[in-house]
Design an enzyme around this catalytic site. Structure first.
Site, PDB file in Angstrom:
ATOM      1  N   SER A 258       0.813  -1.210   0.071  1.00 18.54           N
ATOM      2  CA  SER A 258      -0.112   0.004   0.000  1.00 18.54           C
ATOM      3  C   SER A 258       0.941   1.254  -0.219  1.00 18.54           C
ATOM      4  O   SER A 258       1.940   1.116   0.324  1.00 18.54           O
ATOM      5  CB  SER A 258      -1.079   0.013   1.037  1.00 18.54           C
ATOM      6  OG  SER A 258      -0.300   0.282   2.254  1.00 18.54           O
ATOM      7  N   LYS A 259       0.321   2.415  -0.112  1.00 10.91           N
ATOM      8  CA  LYS A 259       1.190   3.576  -0.143  1.00 10.91           C
ATOM      9  C   LYS A 259       1.666   3.843   1.110  1.00 10.91           C
ATOM     10  O   LYS A 259       2.822   4.246   1.194  1.00 10.91           O
ATOM     11  CB  LYS A 259      -0.016   4.996  -0.413  1.00 10.91           C
ATOM     12  CG  LYS A 259       0.912   6.059  -0.824  1.00 10.91           C
ATOM     13  CD  LYS A 259       0.050   7.221  -1.476  1.00 10.91           C
ATOM     14  CE  LYS A 259       0.763   8.437  -1.760  1.00 10.91           C
ATOM     15  NZ  LYS A 259       0.092   9.355  -2.625  1.00 10.91           N
TER      16      LYS A 259
END
Length: 488
Positions: A258-259
Site C-alpha cells: 500500500s502507499k
C-alpha cells in the site's frame, strides 16, 4: 526449468499511462533493462494505452522521466523510433483490427453481440450461485455469415477469442518452470472492444510478435493471462517468446503493498531525496538474489551479476528501513562536489540565505555522515545560518562543571582569536587545539564539547573543526562570546 536463450535479446517494458510509475512497474522495467544490457540486447518502451477511459494526462511524460532519472534509457520507443514503431498502441489500431479479423476468419475468434445488461445479469446469477464470473459462450455458435451481416449493419459487438473447451495448455516459465492450465477454467476473453480498441490480451501478443520480442519479463499478476496469450500465438502460427513472471512486491506484513508501506511513485521518491542509484539498488534486490552477502551495487555490477536464474518465486518484502540504509550508504559514497550538486535544489527550495556565496560543498559535508535522504541536508545544517536558543546546561560536558566550562570557552576564544584568517581551516584549528590540550593537560572532551555546542547549539553535531571552518572566524568568535555570556 526451461533454459534461457540469450541470442538476439529484445525485451520491452509496456506500462499503461494510467498514472505515475510506481515501484512495482519500475522493478519490471529494471529487470528487463538489466537483462537486455547483460546480453547486449535491445530494451524497448511501449505505451499500452488501449484503455482510453483510464488514461491520465501527463502520465507518459512521468513514465519516461522516471526511467531517465533511474538511468534506464530505452533503445526504441516514443521519440526513439526503430523499425517496429509506432510504440504507442493507440497509433496501431488498424494493425490490431486486421489481425482480429484474421482470427475470426480462421475460427479462432467470434463476434459477440451480448449487451452490457445481459452480461451484468449473467454475472449476478453466477455470483448468486457462488460461481466464478465467466462468459457463457452465448454467441459462440452463431452462424458466421449471419454474424458478419450484423456487424456490417452496424450492430454493437465485441470480438472474443475462441478457446478450446477441453484440454490443457502448458506455459514454460523461466522463473516458475512449467505451469499447466485447464481450458475448462479459462474464459473466452474479449480481444476487441465495441469502441474499436483492442484489449491487452490481443494487442500485447501482436505487438510482441511484430516487435520481435524474445523474452516477456513481467509481473506475476499476468501469469493467469499467459495461457490465453499462448493460445493466440498458436492461433496465428507464431513462435512463442520466452516467458518470465517476476514475484510480487509485498508489504512488510506480507500482503499487497500500500502507499503507507511504500507504494508511492518513483518521482515522489526523487522529491523526498532518495538517490536513483539507491532506488535501483534496492528494487533489484526485491525478488532477485545475487547469492552473495553484497548489498551495495553499482549499475555495472548489477548488469554483470544479473540473471533470471537468480530470480525468486516468492514475493519480495518492501522494507523501508532497508531502502533508507542503502540510500544513506549511497549518499556517503558521493564526493563533496556531487553531493552539493544533488542537495542544491533542497537548499534553494528552503530559501537558504546567500546560497550563491555559501560554501555548499563544505556545508553538505557536515551532514553527509548522518543523512538518510538528500532532503535532510537542510535541517541537519540549519544551525549554520540560524543558531537556535539552546539551554546553557548542554555546554557543560559530563563530569565537568560550570566554572571549568567557562574557563575552557575563554581558552577557545583566545585560540580562535589568535588564528589567522588565511589559516582558519579545519586542519589548522585541529592542530592548534590538540597542541593546547597537550600543553595544558586538558581532557579532550572538556575543551571540544563546549566549543561544538557553542558553535552549533546542538548536543549532537558534526565535527567541531569543520563547523568552525564553514562559519568562519568572525561568526565562530561571535558564537563563542554568546556561550561565554551564557556560562557567566
Amino acid at each position: 526449468m526451461p533454459k534461457t536463450t540469450t541470442e538476439n535479446v529484445r525485451v520491452r517494458f509496456a506500462p499503461s499511462p494510467t498514472g505515475f510509475l510506481h515501484i512495482g512497474g519500475l522493478r519490471t522495467a529494471l529487470f528487463n533493462w538489466l537483462f537486455a544490457k547483460k546480453h547486449k540486447g535491445t530494451f524497448i518502451l511501449r505505451i499500452e494505452d488501449t484503455d482510453q477511459q483510464r488514461y491520465v494526462e501527463k502520465s507518459v511524460e512521468a513514465i519516461t522521466e522516471s526511467l531517465a532519472w533511474c538511468g534506464l534509457h530505452y533503445d526504441e520507443g516514443p521519440g526513439k523510433e526503430g523499425d517496429c514503431g509506432p510504440y504507442i498502441q493507440s497509433q496501431r489500431l488498424e494493425i490490431y483490427r486486421k489481425y482480429a479479423k484474421e482470427l475470426v476468419q480462421n475460427d479462432k475468434a467470434y463476434y459477440c453481440f451480448c449487451t452490457t445488461e445481459r452480461l451484468s445479469e449473467l454475472k449476478a446469477q453466477q455470483a448468486a450461485q457462488k460461481l466464478a464470473p465467466r462468459y457463457d459462450q452465448h454467441c459462440r455458435s452463431l452462424d458466421s455469415v449471419e454474424a458478419e451481416k450484423r456487424v456490417q449493419a452496424g450492430e454493437p459487438h465485441v470480438i472474443r477469442m475462441k478457446l478450446p473447451n477441453e484440454g490443457t495448455i502448458v506455459v514454460d516459465d523461466l522463473v516458475r518452470g512449467q505451469v499447466e492450465f485447464s481450458y475448462r477454467y479459462l474464459d473466452d476473453a474479449v480481444i476487441m472492444k465495441t469502441d474499436g480498441f483492442p484489449t491487452y490480451q490481443l494487442a500485447n501478443v501482436i505487438d510482441d510478435h511484430l516487435m520481435r520480442i524474445s523474452h516477456v519479463i513481467r509481473a506475476e499478476e499476468w501469469l493467469p493471462s499467459t495461457p490465453k496469450h499462448v493460445f493466440l500465438y498458436q492461433a496465428f502460427g507464431w513462435e512463442l517468446p520466452q516467458f518470465a513472471h517476476l514475484p510480487l512486491i509485498l508489504s512488510p506484513q506480507g500482503g499487497k503493498l500500500s502507499k503507507r508501506d511504500g507504494a508511492v511513485s518513483t518521482l515522489e521518491y526523487r522529491d523526498m531525496g532518495y538517490l536513483p542509484e539507491a532506488i535501483v539498488n534496492f528494487i533489484a534486490l526485491l525478488g532477485w538474489n545475487p547469492k552473495t552477502e553484497q548489498e551495495i551495487f553499482t549499475m555495472s555490477e548489477l548488469i554483470e551479476q544479473f540473471s533470471l536464474d537468480k530470480t525468486n518465486k516468492s514475493g519480495g518484502i518492501f522494507n523501508l528501513d532497508k531502502l533508507n540504509f542503502i540510500n544513506g550508504r549511497q549518499i556517503r559514497l558521493l564526493d563533496a562536489t556531487e553531493l552539493a550538486r544533488r542537495c542544491r535544489p533542497y537548499f534553494e527550495k528552503s530559501n537558504w540565505p546567500s546560497l550563491e556565496k555559501a560554501p555548499l560543498e563544505k556545508i553538505v559535508r557536515l551532514a553527509q555522515d548522518r543523512m538518510v535522504t538528500l532532503a535532510e541536508a537542510v535541517p541537519l545544517t540549519k544551525f549554520i545560518v540560524e543558531l537556535g536558543d539552546y539551554d546553557p546546561a548542554i555546554l557543560i560536558p559530563k563530569k565537568s562543571n560550570q566554572a571549568d566550562t567557562l574557563k575552557n570557552l575563554l581558552l577557545a576564544k583566545e585560540m580562535y582569536a589568535g588564528a589567522g584568517e588565511d589559516n582558519f581551516v579545519a586542519s589548522e584549528l585541529k592542530e592548534l587545539c590538540i597542541n593546547k590540550i597537550k600543553a595544558l593537560a586538558i581532557k579532550t572532551g572538556d575543551l571540544l564539547w563546549p566549543i561544538r555546542v557553542a558553535l552549533s547549539g546542538l548536543k549532537a553535531s558534526p565535527d567541531v573543526f569543520e563547523i568552525s571552518e564553514v562559519l568562519g572566524k568572525q561568526e565562530s568568535l561571535r558564537r563563542l562570546d554568546l556561550a561565554i555570556r551564557k556560562m557567566e
